[in-house]
Scaffold this motif. Structure first.
Motif, PDB file in Angstrom:
ATOM      1  N   GLU A   2       4.664  79.272  -6.246  1.00 11.62           N
ATOM      2  CA  GLU A   2       3.268  79.625  -6.151  1.00 11.62           C
ATOM      3  C   GLU A   2       2.400  78.601  -6.860  1.00 11.62           C
ATOM      4  O   GLU A   2       2.845  77.886  -7.747  1.00 11.62           O
ATOM      5  CB  GLU A   2       3.053  80.998  -6.795  1.00 11.62           C
ATOM      6  CG  GLU A   2       3.821  82.116  -6.107  1.00 11.62           C
ATOM      7  CD  GLU A   2       3.344  82.301  -4.678  1.00 11.62           C
ATOM      8  OE1 GLU A   2       4.141  82.789  -3.874  1.00 11.62           O
ATOM      9  OE2 GLU A   2       2.203  81.923  -4.375  1.00 11.62           O
ATOM     10  N   GLN A  38       3.893  85.794 -16.313  1.00  6.84           N
ATOM     11  CA  GLN A  38       3.991  85.658 -14.858  1.00  6.84           C
ATOM     12  C   GLN A  38       4.815  84.435 -14.512  1.00  6.84           C
ATOM     13  O   GLN A  38       4.411  83.298 -14.744  1.00  6.84           O
ATOM     14  CB  GLN A  38       2.608  85.568 -14.215  1.00  6.84           C
ATOM     15  CG  GLN A  38       2.660  85.606 -12.695  1.00  6.84           C
ATOM     16  CD  GLN A  38       1.289  85.691 -12.070  1.00  6.84           C
ATOM     17  OE1 GLN A  38       0.281  85.344 -12.684  1.00  6.84           O
ATOM     18  NE2 GLN A  38       1.223  86.160 -10.828  1.00  6.84           N
ATOM     19  N   GLY A  41       5.949  82.717  -8.442  1.00  2.00           N
ATOM     20  CA  GLY A  41       6.323  83.519  -7.289  1.00  2.00           C
ATOM     21  C   GLY A  41       6.450  84.999  -7.555  1.00  2.00           C
ATOM     22  O   GLY A  41       6.871  85.760  -6.675  1.00  2.00           O
ATOM     23  N   LYS A  42       6.090  85.431  -8.765  1.00  2.00           N
ATOM     24  CA  LYS A  42       6.239  86.844  -9.108  1.00  2.00           C
ATOM     25  C   LYS A  42       4.930  87.423  -9.607  1.00  2.00           C
ATOM     26  O   LYS A  42       4.007  86.693  -9.976  1.00  2.00           O
ATOM     27  CB  LYS A  42       7.307  87.010 -10.185  1.00  2.00           C
ATOM     28  CG  LYS A  42       8.700  86.580  -9.745  1.00  2.00           C
ATOM     29  CD  LYS A  42       9.722  86.854 -10.831  1.00  2.00           C
ATOM     30  CE  LYS A  42      11.111  86.452 -10.383  1.00  2.00           C
ATOM     31  NZ  LYS A  42      12.136  86.706 -11.436  1.00  2.00           N
ATOM     32  N   GLY A  43       4.866  88.738  -9.650  1.00  2.00           N
ATOM     33  CA  GLY A  43       3.714  89.405 -10.213  1.00  2.00           C
ATOM     34  C   GLY A  43       3.780  89.411 -11.734  1.00  2.00           C
ATOM     35  O   GLY A  43       4.837  89.171 -12.319  1.00  2.00           O
TER      36      GLY A  43
END
Lengths: 111, 113
Positions: A2, A38, A41-43
């Motif tokens: 991300e 965080q 690629g994750k919350g």
């Protein structure tokens, strides 16, 4: 991965050293604070919280310090590990208000 | 453990399309939230809901709407997607509106072409 936090301040620490991540919050009436982690690629994932009636709270390898006088929050990570590499951000809140989230700091752990 | 799931990890849509982002939580939380996250900015609240069929605007509701027909499900709708809505969208739920942790889903990376 991300693109979260492309323009964030970065803290680089050696594996095994302690890390200190800082956050200045905006509302003197805020009475509840959270640190989130965080990974790419994750919350966001909850790390630790603190209420305004405390100055310090400890978890496993993490400590949060709250200085209400200067509206400052810090997260200390002991013996930083490669798995600690992530973006860390603080959030402040008080009753009747929505959470306000800081932009975050990218922690990079060097081998 | 609280689990918040989002229907898609990645979406690519065209300008003008209607987009639905779905979020489901399994902890019977009253409160659910939609945020967007952009590089260098903190999470910004789009909408939240404190009960079924109840919704409140957050800080940046323009261009979005929401739906909460069931307690566990909170949908974000982009009526007519625009390129400036390209972002990471995060759903969260919590036990209380304030003073308690928000549990986040994994996020949906939306690209509008």
């Amino acid at each position: 991965g991300e693109s979260v936090g492309l323009h964030l301040p970065t803290l680089s620490v050696q594996e095994g050293d302690n890390s200190i991540i800082n956050c200045a919050y905006s509302n003197s009436a805020s009475d509840y604070f959270i640190w989130y982690k965080q990974e790419s690629g994750k919350g966001p994932q909850f790390i630790i919280d603190i209420r305004s009636n405390m100055d310090k709270r400890q978890g496993q390898r993490v400590t949060v310090l709250l200085n209400k006088t200067v509206k400052h929050l810090s997260l200390q990570i002991a013996a930083t590990q490669p798995g600690d590499s992530a973006v860390y951000f603080c959030a402040e809140n008080n009753y009747g208000q929505n959470f306000v989230f800081g932009p975050g700091t990218r922690l990079s752990v060097l081998p | 453990d609280v689990k918040v799931t989002q229907s898609s990890r990645y979406l690519v849509k065209r300008t003008g399309e209607k987009v639905f982002l779905e979020c489901v939580q399994d902890m019977d939380h009253e409160n659910m939230f939609w945020y967007r996250q952009d590089p260098g900015l903190g999470l910004r609240l789009i909408y939240f809901s404190y009960d079924v069929k109840m919704k409140e605007k957050g800080d940046i509701p323009e261009g979005y709407s929401v739906s909460r027909e069931k307690k566990e499900r909170f949908s974000l709708i982009l009526e007519s997607a625009s390129t400036n809505q390209t972002s990471m969208y995060l759903c969260a739920s919590s036990y209380q509106l304030a003073g308690y942790e928000q549990f986040f889903g994994p996020g949906t990376r939306l690209t509008v072409l």
